[in-house]
Enzyme design. Structure first.
Site, PDB file in Angstrom:
ATOM      1  CE  LYS A  13       6.682  -0.062   5.800  1.00  0.00           C
ATOM      2  NZ  LYS A  13       5.841  -0.021   4.578  1.00  0.00           N
ATOM      3  NE  ARG A 122      -2.437   2.401  10.195  1.00  0.00           N
ATOM      4  CZ  ARG A 122      -1.953   1.777   9.112  1.00  0.00           C
ATOM      5  NH1 ARG A 122      -0.959   0.900   9.223  1.00  0.00           N
ATOM      6  NH2 ARG A 122      -2.422   2.034   7.923  1.00  0.00           N
ATOM      7  CB  THR A 128      -1.042   3.383   2.913  1.00  0.00           C
ATOM      8  OG1 THR A 128      -1.806   2.692   3.894  1.00  0.00           O
ATOM      9  CG2 THR A 128      -0.066   2.439   2.266  1.00  0.00           C
ATOM     10  NE  ARG A 139       3.241   5.156   6.460  1.00  0.00           N
ATOM     11  CZ  ARG A 139       2.396   4.141   6.572  1.00  0.00           C
ATOM     12  NH1 ARG A 139       1.098   4.354   6.568  1.00  0.00           N
ATOM     13  NH2 ARG A 139       2.841   2.907   6.701  1.00  0.00           N
ATOM     14  CG  ASN A 159       4.757   3.404   3.690  1.00  0.00           C
ATOM     15  OD1 ASN A 159       5.629   2.659   4.145  1.00  0.00           O
ATOM     16  ND2 ASN A 159       3.554   2.982   3.392  1.00  0.00           N
ATOM     17  CG  HIS A 162       4.399  -2.459   9.708  1.00  0.00           C
ATOM     18  ND1 HIS A 162       3.333  -2.836   8.925  1.00  0.00           N
ATOM     19  CD2 HIS A 162       4.224  -3.083  10.904  1.00  0.00           C
ATOM     20  CE1 HIS A 162       2.556  -3.654   9.619  1.00  0.00           C
ATOM     21  NE2 HIS A 162       3.074  -3.827  10.824  1.00  0.00           N
TER      22      HIS A 162
HETATM   23  P1  IDP Z   1      -0.025   0.262   5.748  1.00  0.00           P
HETATM   24  O1  IDP Z   1       1.483   0.111   5.804  1.00  0.00           O
HETATM   25  O2  IDP Z   1      -0.432   1.716   5.805  1.00  0.00           O
HETATM   26  O3  IDP Z   1      -0.728  -0.558   6.796  1.00  0.00           O
HETATM   27  P2  IDP Z   1      -0.962  -1.698   3.771  1.00  0.00           P
HETATM   28  O4  IDP Z   1      -2.162  -1.508   2.936  1.00  0.00           O
HETATM   29  O5  IDP Z   1      -1.025  -2.674   4.896  1.00  0.00           O
HETATM   30  O6  IDP Z   1      -0.502  -0.254   4.311  1.00  0.00           O
HETATM   31  O7  IDP Z   1       0.214  -2.091   2.768  1.00  0.00           O
HETATM   32  C1  IDP Z   1       1.440  -2.575   3.219  1.00  0.00           C
HETATM   33  C2  IDP Z   1       2.559  -1.848   2.499  1.00  0.00           C
HETATM   34  O8  IDP Z   1       2.550  -2.213   1.106  1.00  0.00           O
HETATM   35  C3  IDP Z   1       2.496  -0.328   2.481  1.00  0.00           C
HETATM   36  O9  IDP Z   1       2.983   0.264   3.666  1.00  0.00           O
HETATM   37  C4  IDP Z   1       3.323   0.031   1.268  1.00  0.00           C
HETATM   38  O10 IDP Z   1       4.717   0.055   1.581  1.00  0.00           O
HETATM   39  C5  IDP Z   1       3.068  -1.152   0.333  1.00  0.00           C
HETATM   40  N1  IDP Z   1       2.065  -0.838  -0.699  1.00  0.00           N
HETATM   41  C6  IDP Z   1       0.732  -0.702  -0.522  1.00  0.00           C
HETATM   42  N2  IDP Z   1       0.115  -0.442  -1.687  1.00  0.00           N
HETATM   43  C7  IDP Z   1       1.092  -0.424  -2.636  1.00  0.00           C
HETATM   44  C8  IDP Z   1       1.098  -0.196  -4.063  1.00  0.00           C
HETATM   45  O11 IDP Z   1       0.088   0.071  -4.715  1.00  0.00           O
HETATM   46  N3  IDP Z   1       2.320  -0.264  -4.675  1.00  0.00           N
HETATM   47  C9  IDP Z   1       3.473  -0.536  -4.007  1.00  0.00           C
HETATM   48  N4  IDP Z   1       3.494  -0.737  -2.693  1.00  0.00           N
HETATM   49  C10 IDP Z   1       2.327  -0.678  -2.002  1.00  0.00           C
HETATM   50 MG    MG Z   2      -0.939  -2.636   6.936  1.00  0.00          MG
END
Ligand code: IDP
Ligand code: MG
Length: 194
Positions: A13, A122, A128, A139, A159, A162
């Site tokens: 990212k 992962r 996340t 992370r 974070n 992706h």
């Molecule tokens: P992941 O990247 O660990 O798979 P996902 O739940 O798929 O997580 O969410 C996608 C992305 O959305 C996360 O990596 C993060 O950057 C962002 N995100 C998730 N939850 C929140 C939140 O509560 N506030 C702001 N950004 C969030």
């Molecule tokens: Mg995801």
């Protein structure tokens, strides 16, 4: 398909690129015997990012749920920051922040291959939310961001990486980002393939 042909998709990212962590991140996959089979730096448009992240209600609602859970945990008022407590509307707002962030600077797209590639990546990346991620994960080692902070600043959680969550997601994402112009390579890795 042979077990060691499983592939997964990774995007470094904007925060990973801007922190100078491209090499460090890729190193961690390689050192765990995963094979890099495709890689490229590029700058994604907002539209491309929109097609990358799922649009289904289920995914958007889950994003809303995750956000609301953080608000509940810390006793913050979701209505105050989002103007609503509707899961879909909260999810859509967060998804929009994500599209803005992901199209704000160059990214590096990577496909890695190996046994249990999806789950292994992962695990190496970590959960996340960086503030909850164990040390030893990408992370957990290079970020301390939390949704509490991100939501107040009206931006996505930073974070670094992706990574596809399921083999189906990996398939969709590899097809979306790698086509005829960006091939997936085949070669034998020492110690893994021979
Ligand atoms: P992941 O990247 O660990 O798979 P996902 O739940 O798929 O997580 O969410 C996608 C992305 O959305 C996360 O990596 C993060 O950057 C962002 N995100 C998730 N939850 C929140 C939140 O509560 N506030 C702001 N950004 C969030
Ligand atoms: Mg995801």
């Amino acid at each position: 398909m042979q077990p060691k042909e499983e592939k997964t998709f990774i995007l470094i990212k904007p925060d990973g690129v801007r922190k100078g962590l491209i090499g460090e991140i890729i190193k961690r996959f390689e050192q765990r015997d995963l094979k890099v089979v495709a890689m490229e730096m590029f700058h994604a448009s907002r539209k491309e990012m929109d097609n990358h992240y799922p649009k289904e209600d289920k995914w958007v609602r889950r994003l809303g749920e995750k956000t609301m859970a953080t608000y509940a945990k810390y006793g913050h008022d979701v209505k105050k920051d989002f103007g609503t407590s509707d899961l879909m509307r909260v999810g859509k707002t967060v998804r929009g922040w994500l599209l803005d962030f992901m199209s704000s600077a160059p990214l590096v797209k990577v496909v890695v291959q190996g046994v249990h590639a999806v789950d292994m990546v992962r695990k190496i990346v970590g959960p996340t939310m960086p503030y909850l991620a164990e040390m030893g994960t990408i992370r957990g080692d290079f970020s301390n961001d939390s949704p509490l902070n991100a939501n107040v600043e009206r931006r996505s959680v930073f974070n670094l990486v992706h990574a596809s969550e399921t083999p189906e997601e990996a398939k969709h994402e590899i097809a979306h980002w790698f086509g005829k112009k960006s091939p997936i390579y085949k070669y034998k890795r020492f110690g893994v393939d021979e």
